[in-house]
Scaffold this motif. Structure first.
Motif, PDB file in Angstrom:
ATOM      1  N   PHE A   1       0.768  -1.333  -0.036  1.00 47.96           N
ATOM      2  CA  PHE A   1      -0.201   0.090  -0.069  1.00 47.96           C
ATOM      3  C   PHE A   1       0.847   1.150  -0.043  1.00 47.96           C
ATOM      4  CE2 PHE A   1      -3.027  -2.813   2.039  1.00 47.96           C
ATOM      5  CZ  PHE A   1      -3.947  -2.925   0.988  1.00 47.96           C
ATOM      6  N   VAL A   2       1.938   1.130   0.947  1.00 50.27           N
ATOM      7  CA  VAL A   2       2.862   2.530   0.934  1.00 50.27           C
ATOM      8  C   VAL A   2       3.602   2.824  -0.515  1.00 50.27           C
ATOM      9  CG1 VAL A   2       4.664   3.534   1.989  1.00 50.27           C
ATOM     10  CG2 VAL A   2       3.288   2.299   3.253  1.00 50.27           C
ATOM     11  N   TYR A   3       3.845   1.671  -1.103  1.00 52.26           N
ATOM     12  CA  TYR A   3       4.513   1.779  -2.370  1.00 52.26           C
ATOM     13  C   TYR A   3       3.585   2.360  -3.445  1.00 52.26           C
ATOM     14  CZ  TYR A   3       6.359   0.399  -6.967  1.00 52.26           C
ATOM     15  OH  TYR A   3       6.532   0.599  -8.431  1.00 52.26           O
ATOM     16  N   THR A   4       2.310   1.735  -3.412  1.00 49.37           N
ATOM     17  CA  THR A   4       1.300   2.274  -4.201  1.00 49.37           C
ATOM     18  C   THR A   4       0.968   3.837  -4.148  1.00 49.37           C
ATOM     19  OG1 THR A   4       0.187   0.154  -4.493  1.00 49.37           O
ATOM     20  CG2 THR A   4      -1.232   2.021  -4.992  1.00 49.37           C
ATOM     21  N   LEU A   5       0.758   4.216  -2.683  1.00 49.26           N
ATOM     22  CA  LEU A   5       0.669   5.909  -2.651  1.00 49.26           C
ATOM     23  C   LEU A   5       1.924   6.606  -2.899  1.00 49.26           C
ATOM     24  CD1 LEU A   5      -0.608   5.252   1.159  1.00 49.26           C
ATOM     25  CD2 LEU A   5      -1.850   6.146  -0.650  1.00 49.26           C
ATOM     26  N   SER A   6       3.083   5.910  -2.834  1.00 47.73           N
ATOM     27  CA  SER A   6       4.398   6.685  -3.223  1.00 47.73           C
ATOM     28  C   SER A   6       4.247   7.047  -4.758  1.00 47.73           C
ATOM     29  CB  SER A   6       5.711   6.117  -2.646  1.00 47.73           C
ATOM     30  OG  SER A   6       5.625   5.726  -1.544  1.00 47.73           O
ATOM     31  N   ARG A   7       3.752   5.762  -5.725  1.00 46.58           N
ATOM     32  CA  ARG A   7       3.562   5.865  -6.912  1.00 46.58           C
ATOM     33  C   ARG A   7       2.376   6.827  -7.370  1.00 46.58           C
ATOM     34  NH1 ARG A   7       7.053   5.251 -10.708  1.00 46.58           N
ATOM     35  NH2 ARG A   7       5.546   4.507 -11.938  1.00 46.58           N
ATOM     36  N   MET A  27       2.705   2.521  11.573  1.00 48.68           N
ATOM     37  CA  MET A  27       1.926   2.539  10.276  1.00 48.68           C
ATOM     38  C   MET A  27       1.380   3.959   9.896  1.00 48.68           C
ATOM     39  SD  MET A  27      -1.663   0.152   9.758  1.00 48.68           S
ATOM     40  CE  MET A  27      -0.802  -1.132  10.437  1.00 48.68           C
ATOM     41  N   GLN A  28       1.144   4.539  10.986  1.00 53.10           N
ATOM     42  CA  GLN A  28       0.765   6.053  10.725  1.00 53.10           C
ATOM     43  C   GLN A  28       1.716   7.090   9.974  1.00 53.10           C
ATOM     44  OE1 GLN A  28      -0.349   8.447  14.055  1.00 53.10           O
ATOM     45  NE2 GLN A  28      -0.117  10.213  13.053  1.00 53.10           N
ATOM     46  N   HIS A  29       3.190   6.502  10.605  1.00 49.37           N
ATOM     47  CA  HIS A  29       4.351   7.318  10.004  1.00 49.37           C
ATOM     48  C   HIS A  29       4.521   6.933   8.679  1.00 49.37           C
ATOM     49  CE1 HIS A  29       5.672   8.107  14.329  1.00 49.37           C
ATOM     50  NE2 HIS A  29       4.796   8.934  13.770  1.00 49.37           N
ATOM     51  N   ALA A  30       4.564   5.678   8.420  1.00 47.91           N
ATOM     52  CA  ALA A  30       5.073   4.809   7.272  1.00 47.91           C
ATOM     53  C   ALA A  30       3.881   5.820   5.949  1.00 47.91           C
ATOM     54  CB  ALA A  30       4.417   3.286   7.234  1.00 47.91           C
ATOM     55  N   PHE A  31       2.574   5.787   6.383  1.00 46.91           N
ATOM     56  CA  PHE A  31       1.754   6.446   5.146  1.00 46.91           C
ATOM     57  C   PHE A  31       2.066   7.991   5.262  1.00 46.91           C
ATOM     58  CE2 PHE A  31      -1.064   2.609   6.354  1.00 46.91           C
ATOM     59  CZ  PHE A  31      -0.981   2.163   5.023  1.00 46.91           C
ATOM     60  N   GLU A  32       2.369   8.358   6.270  1.00 48.41           N
ATOM     61  CA  GLU A  32       2.612  10.103   6.249  1.00 48.41           C
ATOM     62  C   GLU A  32       4.022  10.444   5.302  1.00 48.41           C
ATOM     63  OE1 GLU A  32       0.577  11.484  10.356  1.00 48.41           O
ATOM     64  OE2 GLU A  32       2.778  11.000  10.265  1.00 48.41           O
ATOM     65  N   ASP A  33       5.149   9.312   5.331  1.00 48.25           N
ATOM     66  CA  ASP A  33       6.128   9.257   4.797  1.00 48.25           C
ATOM     67  C   ASP A  33       6.004   9.280   3.280  1.00 48.25           C
ATOM     68  OD1 ASP A  33       7.407   9.710   6.733  1.00 48.25           O
ATOM     69  OD2 ASP A  33       8.312   7.748   7.216  1.00 48.25           O
ATOM     70  N   SER A  99      13.546   2.586  19.863  1.00 44.97           N
ATOM     71  CA  SER A  99      12.966   3.121  18.674  1.00 44.97           C
ATOM     72  C   SER A  99      11.712   3.705  19.001  1.00 44.97           C
ATOM     73  CB  SER A  99      12.951   2.398  17.616  1.00 44.97           C
ATOM     74  OG  SER A  99      12.098   2.968  16.267  1.00 44.97           O
ATOM     75  N   VAL A 100      11.345   4.830  18.670  1.00 42.55           N
ATOM     76  CA  VAL A 100       9.989   5.470  18.900  1.00 42.55           C
ATOM     77  C   VAL A 100       8.981   4.560  18.333  1.00 42.55           C
ATOM     78  CG1 VAL A 100      10.840   7.838  19.585  1.00 42.55           C
ATOM     79  CG2 VAL A 100      10.251   7.053  17.196  1.00 42.55           C
ATOM     80  N   ASP A 101       9.198   3.694  17.418  1.00 43.04           N
ATOM     81  CA  ASP A 101       8.237   2.882  16.567  1.00 43.04           C
ATOM     82  C   ASP A 101       7.996   1.268  17.358  1.00 43.04           C
ATOM     83  OD1 ASP A 101       7.666   4.514  14.618  1.00 43.04           O
ATOM     84  OD2 ASP A 101       9.376   3.985  13.548  1.00 43.04           O
ATOM     85  N   ASP A 102       8.830   1.082  18.599  1.00 43.58           N
ATOM     86  CA  ASP A 102       8.544  -0.007  19.324  1.00 43.58           C
ATOM     87  C   ASP A 102       7.400  -0.026  19.863  1.00 43.58           C
ATOM     88  OD1 ASP A 102      11.359  -0.733  18.489  1.00 43.58           O
ATOM     89  OD2 ASP A 102      12.066  -0.438  20.572  1.00 43.58           O
ATOM     90  N   PRO A 103       6.676  -1.416  20.235  1.00 44.81           N
ATOM     91  CA  PRO A 103       5.694  -1.443  21.006  1.00 44.81           C
ATOM     92  C   PRO A 103       5.803  -0.878  22.376  1.00 44.81           C
ATOM     93  CG  PRO A 103       6.269  -3.821  20.139  1.00 44.81           C
ATOM     94  CD  PRO A 103       7.264  -2.778  19.842  1.00 44.81           C
ATOM     95  N   LEU A 104       4.577   0.070  22.604  1.00 48.84           N
ATOM     96  CA  LEU A 104       4.658   0.849  23.771  1.00 48.84           C
ATOM     97  C   LEU A 104       4.253   0.262  25.248  1.00 48.84           C
ATOM     98  CD1 LEU A 104       3.707   4.546  22.601  1.00 48.84           C
ATOM     99  CD2 LEU A 104       5.672   3.502  22.945  1.00 48.84           C
ATOM    100  N   LEU A 105       3.352  -0.746  25.085  1.00 46.67           N
ATOM    101  CA  LEU A 105       2.873  -1.352  26.516  1.00 46.67           C
ATOM    102  C   LEU A 105       4.292  -2.085  27.224  1.00 46.67           C
ATOM    103  CD1 LEU A 105       0.152  -1.948  27.963  1.00 46.67           C
ATOM    104  CD2 LEU A 105       0.089  -4.090  27.013  1.00 46.67           C
TER     105      LEU A 105
END
Length: 246
Positions: A1-7, A27-33, A99-105
């Protein structure tokens, strides 16, 4: 999905992504990027196995984890998206996540224990994150103890939990599997860590299941455990000796 969005973006298209409230920030950051607008939507109760939970699992400082009735305010809060970026950054500074993307719980649970803050909701996860956000927001970062690096967070789940009563109380089969698994617990790392985990999970005991190698084989023979180990790139053949399995 991210690749498709980038294209699509490279072709001049404007894109938006719909995410359910509570999805991971990575996931949010990946789409925002990928230059897509991210819109959060609420989960709807469609009469399926997912519903609004009325009970939560709470991890206490003494190591016990208990089911507790939720207040009306908590029921409402559990349905709302909550930002996690600031919390992730603070936990990263204190070395509870790499990393800030690690699971938080798991990081939040260790943070609460090390700093002796108090009980933490471990399910629904959003309530626990909300509790951590409230604590972090009211105290300067210099007042918190850093991660000692010797704690292990374990969250057992019982596969295929079909108990209607638990599913109704905890809102879904996922929530019911956590409740029937007994809830989270914390251990300190050491040479007998694996033995302690297997004992807490009822794979190992002195009377009926004293053989460590057989306990590891039984643990790895569970479909969920086998899948999680594969995701970590771990293979533990039964032919290995106890030292290698440990």
């Amino acid at each position: 999905f991210v690749y498709t969005l980038s294209r699509l973006n490279s072709l001049g298209a404007c894109c938006a992504t719909l995410l359910l409230e509570g999805e991971s920030t990575s996931m949010q950051h990946a789409f925002e990027d990928a230059h897509a607008d991210v819109v959060f939507i609420k989960r709807l109760n469609t009469g399926s196995s997912r519903s609004t939970p009325s009970m939560k699992m709470v991890l206490h400082l003494d190591g016990t984890c208990t089911p507790t009735n939720m207040t009306e305010a908590e029921v409402a809060d559990a349905q709302l998206h909550i930002p996690t970026e600031d919390l992730a950054k603070q936990l990263h500074r204190l070395e509870y996540v790499s990393s800030v993307d690690d699971p938080l719980l798991p990081a939040v649970a260790k943070f609460f224990l090390v700093n002796q803050i108090g009980p933490l909701t471990i399910y629904p996860t959003l309530l626990g994150i909300r509790e951590a956000n409230a604590v972090i927001a009211t105290t300067a970062i210099g007042e918190w103890a850093r991660n000692p690096g010797n704690l292990v967070f374990v969250l057992p789940r019982r596969s295929n939990c079909k108990q209607v009563r638990l599913q109704k109380a905890f809102g879904s089969e996922h929530g019911a599997s956590i409740a029937s698994g007994g809830g989270a617990f914390m251990l300190r790392s050491g040479p007998r860590l694996v033995d302690e985990v297997l004992t807490r999970l009822d794979f190992l005991d002195e009377l009926y299941n004293p053989d460590f190698g057989e306990a590891v084989d039984a643990f790895c023979g569970q479909a969920r455990n086998c899948r999680e180990l594969r995701l970590l790139g771990l293979s533990i053949p039964s032919a290995l000796d106890d030292s290698s399995k440990r």
